[in-house]
Design a protein around this motif. Structure first.
Motif, PDB file in Angstrom:
ATOM      1  N   PHE A 177      11.260  10.821   3.634  1.00  0.00           N
ATOM      2  CA  PHE A 177      11.146   9.463   3.133  1.00  0.00           C
ATOM      3  C   PHE A 177       9.785   8.851   3.476  1.00  0.00           C
ATOM      4  O   PHE A 177       9.293   7.976   2.761  1.00  0.00           O
ATOM      5  CB  PHE A 177      12.250   8.571   3.714  1.00  0.00           C
ATOM      6  N   VAL A 178       9.185   9.291   4.586  1.00  0.00           N
ATOM      7  CA  VAL A 178       7.918   8.702   5.049  1.00  0.00           C
ATOM      8  C   VAL A 178       6.785   9.023   4.086  1.00  0.00           C
ATOM      9  O   VAL A 178       5.888   8.196   3.848  1.00  0.00           O
ATOM     10  CB  VAL A 178       7.587   9.198   6.470  1.00  0.00           C
ATOM     11  N   THR A 179       6.792  10.183   3.479  1.00  0.00           N
ATOM     12  CA  THR A 179       5.681  10.605   2.617  1.00  0.00           C
ATOM     13  C   THR A 179       6.015  10.540   1.119  1.00  0.00           C
ATOM     14  O   THR A 179       5.298  11.094   0.298  1.00  0.00           O
ATOM     15  CB  THR A 179       5.286  12.049   2.975  1.00  0.00           C
ATOM     16  N   ASP A 180       7.117   9.881   0.809  1.00  0.00           N
ATOM     17  CA  ASP A 180       7.514   9.766  -0.602  1.00  0.00           C
ATOM     18  C   ASP A 180       6.717   8.639  -1.262  1.00  0.00           C
ATOM     19  O   ASP A 180       6.973   7.447  -1.022  1.00  0.00           O
ATOM     20  CB  ASP A 180       9.015   9.493  -0.690  1.00  0.00           C
ATOM     21  N   ASP A 181       5.745   8.978  -2.110  1.00  0.00           N
ATOM     22  CA  ASP A 181       4.859   7.989  -2.732  1.00  0.00           C
ATOM     23  C   ASP A 181       5.583   7.099  -3.724  1.00  0.00           C
ATOM     24  O   ASP A 181       5.069   6.028  -4.108  1.00  0.00           O
ATOM     25  CB  ASP A 181       3.700   8.702  -3.452  1.00  0.00           C
ATOM     26  N   GLU A 182       6.743   7.484  -4.167  1.00  0.00           N
ATOM     27  CA  GLU A 182       7.468   6.698  -5.158  1.00  0.00           C
ATOM     28  C   GLU A 182       8.215   5.522  -4.539  1.00  0.00           C
ATOM     29  O   GLU A 182       8.734   4.665  -5.260  1.00  0.00           O
ATOM     30  CB  GLU A 182       8.458   7.601  -5.907  1.00  0.00           C
ATOM     31  N   ARG A 183       8.311   5.480  -3.203  1.00  0.00           N
ATOM     32  CA  ARG A 183       9.030   4.401  -2.532  1.00  0.00           C
ATOM     33  C   ARG A 183       8.064   3.305  -2.094  1.00  0.00           C
ATOM     34  O   ARG A 183       6.882   3.556  -1.860  1.00  0.00           O
ATOM     35  CB  ARG A 183       9.804   4.941  -1.326  1.00  0.00           C
ATOM     36  N   HIS A 184       8.615   2.082  -1.923  1.00  0.00           N
ATOM     37  CA  HIS A 184       7.791   0.944  -1.500  1.00  0.00           C
ATOM     38  C   HIS A 184       7.283   1.179  -0.082  1.00  0.00           C
ATOM     39  O   HIS A 184       7.950   1.813   0.742  1.00  0.00           O
ATOM     40  CB  HIS A 184       8.629  -0.338  -1.573  1.00  0.00           C
ATOM     41  N   TRP A 185       6.095   0.635   0.199  1.00  0.00           N
ATOM     42  CA  TRP A 185       5.480   0.908   1.514  1.00  0.00           C
ATOM     43  C   TRP A 185       6.319   0.379   2.670  1.00  0.00           C
ATOM     44  O   TRP A 185       6.314   0.922   3.765  1.00  0.00           O
ATOM     45  CB  TRP A 185       4.059   0.327   1.556  1.00  0.00           C
ATOM     46  N   THR A 186       7.058  -0.740   2.419  1.00  0.00           N
ATOM     47  CA  THR A 186       7.906  -1.287   3.494  1.00  0.00           C
ATOM     48  C   THR A 186       9.018  -0.312   3.860  1.00  0.00           C
ATOM     49  O   THR A 186       9.361  -0.139   5.034  1.00  0.00           O
ATOM     50  CB  THR A 186       8.504  -2.628   3.069  1.00  0.00           C
ATOM     51  N   GLU A 187       9.592   0.331   2.829  1.00  0.00           N
ATOM     52  CA  GLU A 187      10.644   1.318   3.094  1.00  0.00           C
ATOM     53  C   GLU A 187      10.091   2.530   3.830  1.00  0.00           C
ATOM     54  O   GLU A 187      10.724   3.057   4.751  1.00  0.00           O
ATOM     55  CB  GLU A 187      11.277   1.753   1.772  1.00  0.00           C
ATOM     56  N   ARG A 188       8.897   2.952   3.460  1.00  0.00           N
ATOM     57  CA  ARG A 188       8.277   4.099   4.129  1.00  0.00           C
ATOM     58  C   ARG A 188       7.977   3.782   5.593  1.00  0.00           C
ATOM     59  O   ARG A 188       8.172   4.616   6.480  1.00  0.00           O
ATOM     60  CB  ARG A 188       7.016   4.510   3.379  1.00  0.00           C
ATOM     61  N   TRP A 189       7.484   2.560   5.835  1.00  0.00           N
ATOM     62  CA  TRP A 189       7.208   2.165   7.219  1.00  0.00           C
ATOM     63  C   TRP A 189       8.511   2.050   8.038  1.00  0.00           C
ATOM     64  O   TRP A 189       8.531   2.386   9.215  1.00  0.00           O
ATOM     65  CB  TRP A 189       6.449   0.839   7.252  1.00  0.00           C
ATOM     66  N   LEU A 190       9.550   1.550   7.393  1.00  0.00           N
ATOM     67  CA  LEU A 190      10.837   1.474   8.083  1.00  0.00           C
ATOM     68  C   LEU A 190      11.302   2.853   8.511  1.00  0.00           C
ATOM     69  O   LEU A 190      11.740   3.058   9.651  1.00  0.00           O
ATOM     70  CB  LEU A 190      11.873   0.824   7.168  1.00  0.00           C
ATOM     71  N   TRP A 191      11.201   3.825   7.599  1.00  0.00           N
ATOM     72  CA  TRP A 191      11.608   5.183   7.948  1.00  0.00           C
ATOM     73  C   TRP A 191      10.688   5.798   9.009  1.00  0.00           C
ATOM     74  O   TRP A 191      11.141   6.566   9.865  1.00  0.00           O
ATOM     75  CB  TRP A 191      11.623   6.058   6.701  1.00  0.00           C
ATOM     76  N   ALA A 192       9.397   5.449   8.949  1.00  0.00           N
ATOM     77  CA  ALA A 192       8.471   5.954   9.973  1.00  0.00           C
ATOM     78  C   ALA A 192       8.869   5.461  11.361  1.00  0.00           C
ATOM     79  O   ALA A 192       8.856   6.213  12.348  1.00  0.00           O
ATOM     80  CB  ALA A 192       7.036   5.528   9.640  1.00  0.00           C
ATOM     81  N   VAL A 193       9.251   4.163  11.450  1.00  0.00           N
ATOM     82  CA  VAL A 193       9.692   3.605  12.743  1.00  0.00           C
ATOM     83  C   VAL A 193      10.981   4.268  13.196  1.00  0.00           C
ATOM     84  O   VAL A 193      11.146   4.630  14.380  1.00  0.00           O
ATOM     85  CB  VAL A 193       9.867   2.077  12.624  1.00  0.00           C
TER      86      VAL A 193
END
Length: 449
Positions: A21-37
């Protein structure tokens, strides 16, 4: 293919939970950051749990408890050692033989210090080292020879041995053993050159166990575990002095230690004990705390005085002390004959000796010393088991290597959804797969040109 592209490809395809989910470019950056945390917190929690499991495995993998559910075991009487500590008649005879008839009486005290040396030699130092004019008959070296002239044989020391009123040959089973207090005679020890145990076991069928023998000279009697040896530093509670004309009765109880078979997979530091075969550089055939302490004292004597006393095991002829060395040992006796913990400020040795894993706890229940009605130049000693033990200690392995693997795997699976293959995949992707991709990209570049 760039390294960034390779990392993204790994993250999209790896089996670690949430990483794709962290490297999925199709998702919004907020969602990617949430998954990164979330991924970071899960990895952090997994690391904490893994470190806790590792520390528990290293520091406290053993539990030590008391077992009372099984009582049908054999209980042996303690190992008994007899060490001669005085023989005035023999000292007088030897003095008359090696010196002239009009020799100084002080020389007999000197000979006594040599023959029964226990770290202190007052008369030897006062008569043969400190005076400005020393008696020419004073022994200044070769102390092993003088001690051998005085010390008695087994036949001269003990007789009339019996177990439960059954007679046996004393000197067949009381075997000589070299110690740092001279040659002693010991029964049922595993530390002698050719151990020959006498069956002295008590159980529910044979509850009584009484060892009796007669001692012919003033001696020190030691009651020890089968792996222990008499030493200068043996606890007072494990000894008693036998003088002429008395009947000595000691009653003891025994408690053994049962070890989990998996205990051999742990290190001595983890289990806080050593097995008999973990005896690297030992002076005796098997490891025990007392055997280790003798080696510690030997090393300390060499460090302080550059020599060892004539009773010390493992000492070369060239390393045995002369009169100067004996004065040095005598001067440092308070340090060389006592042990202290690391934090103590008093004088003594700090020896990193672990107890034996097969150590036996011997408790003295009663000592009774009764004078004979008639004067006699011998004493009778009786050692018996006060009662059969109702418990024994048990060392259990509560965190084995398998438990560690299970704990690590559980932590990794719970927090990051990983398995062993996940880590294999990680290594594979950044070695074999990376090199393969680089080679393919290079071939494509060459073909285009």
């Amino acid at each position: 293919m760039s390294y960034k592209t390779h990392v993204k490809e790994y993250c999209r395809n790896c089996s670690f939970g949430g990483v794709h989910f962290v490297t999925d470019d199709e998702r919004h950056w907020t969602e990617r950051w949430l998954w990164a945390v979330l991924v970071f917190l899960c990895w952090y929690g997994s690391a904490l749990l893994i470190m806790a499991s590792w520390e528990a495995f290293v520091v406290s993998p053993i539990s030590f408890g008391v077992e009372t559910t099984y009582k049908d075991w054999d209980t042996k009487l303690p190992t008994v050692a007899i060490c001669e500590i005085n023989n005035d008649d023999q000292i007088y005879n030897v003095s008359e033989t090696i010196w002239s008839a009009n020799h100084l009486w002080d020389l007999e005290d000197v000979l006594k210090d040599i023959a029964y040396f226990r770290g202190i030699a007052y008369r030897l130092v006062e008569v043969c080292y400190l005076p400005k004019k020393i008696d020419p008959l004073c022994p200044l070296a070769n102390y092993s020879y003088y001690a051998s002239l005085v010390r008695s044989s087994c036949q001269q020391l003990v007789k009339n041995c019996s177990y439960n009123d059954i007679q046996f040959d004393c000197c067949e089973y009381f075997q000589p053993i070299a110690t740092d207090v001279g040659t002693c005679y010991i029964i049922n020890s595993i530390q002698t050159k050719n151990p020959k145990p006498y069956p002295m076991a008590c159980n529910l069928k044979q509850k009584e166990g009484i060892l009796r023998f007669t001692i012919l000279l003033t001696s020190m009697v030691y009651t020890l575990g089968e792996d222990e040896v008499p030493t200068v530093t043996t606890l007072y509670s494990s000894t008693f002095k036998v003088a002429f004309g008395k009947f000595y009765r000691r009653q003891v109880t025994m408690r053994y230690i049962e070890n989990d078979p998996q205990l051999v997979e742990t290190t001595p530091k983890q289990r806080a004990c050593r097995f008999h075969d973990e005896n690297e550089g030992g002076l005796y055939p098997f490891y025990s705390y007392s055997a280790c302490s003798v080696k510690c004292r030997r090393d300390a004597q060499m460090d302080l005085c550059q020599c060892n006393d004539h009773f010390m095991l493992g000492t070369k002829e060239s390393e045995i002390c002369n009169i100067t060395g004996m004065w040095c040992l005598h001067s440092h006796s308070s340090q060389l004959t006592t042990f202290k913990p690391l934090w103590a400020q008093k004088s003594g040795l700090i020896c990193e000796c672990l107890p034996s894993c097969d150590e036996t706890e011997i408790t003295v229940i009663k000592d009774v010393f009764t004078p004979f009605k008639r004067k006699t130049k011998n004493s009778v000693v009786e050692l018996s088991l006060a009662y059969l033990p109702t418990e024994r200690f048990k060392r259990n392995v509560v965190r084995s290597r398998l438990d560690l693997v299970v704990s690590l795997g559980s932590a990794a699976g719970l927090f990051v959804g990983a398995s062993l293959l996940s880590f294999v995949e990680l290594i594979f992707f950044f070695t074999v797969r990376l090199i393969s991709n680089l080679c393919i990209a290079r071939r494509k570049t060459v073909s285009i040109k």
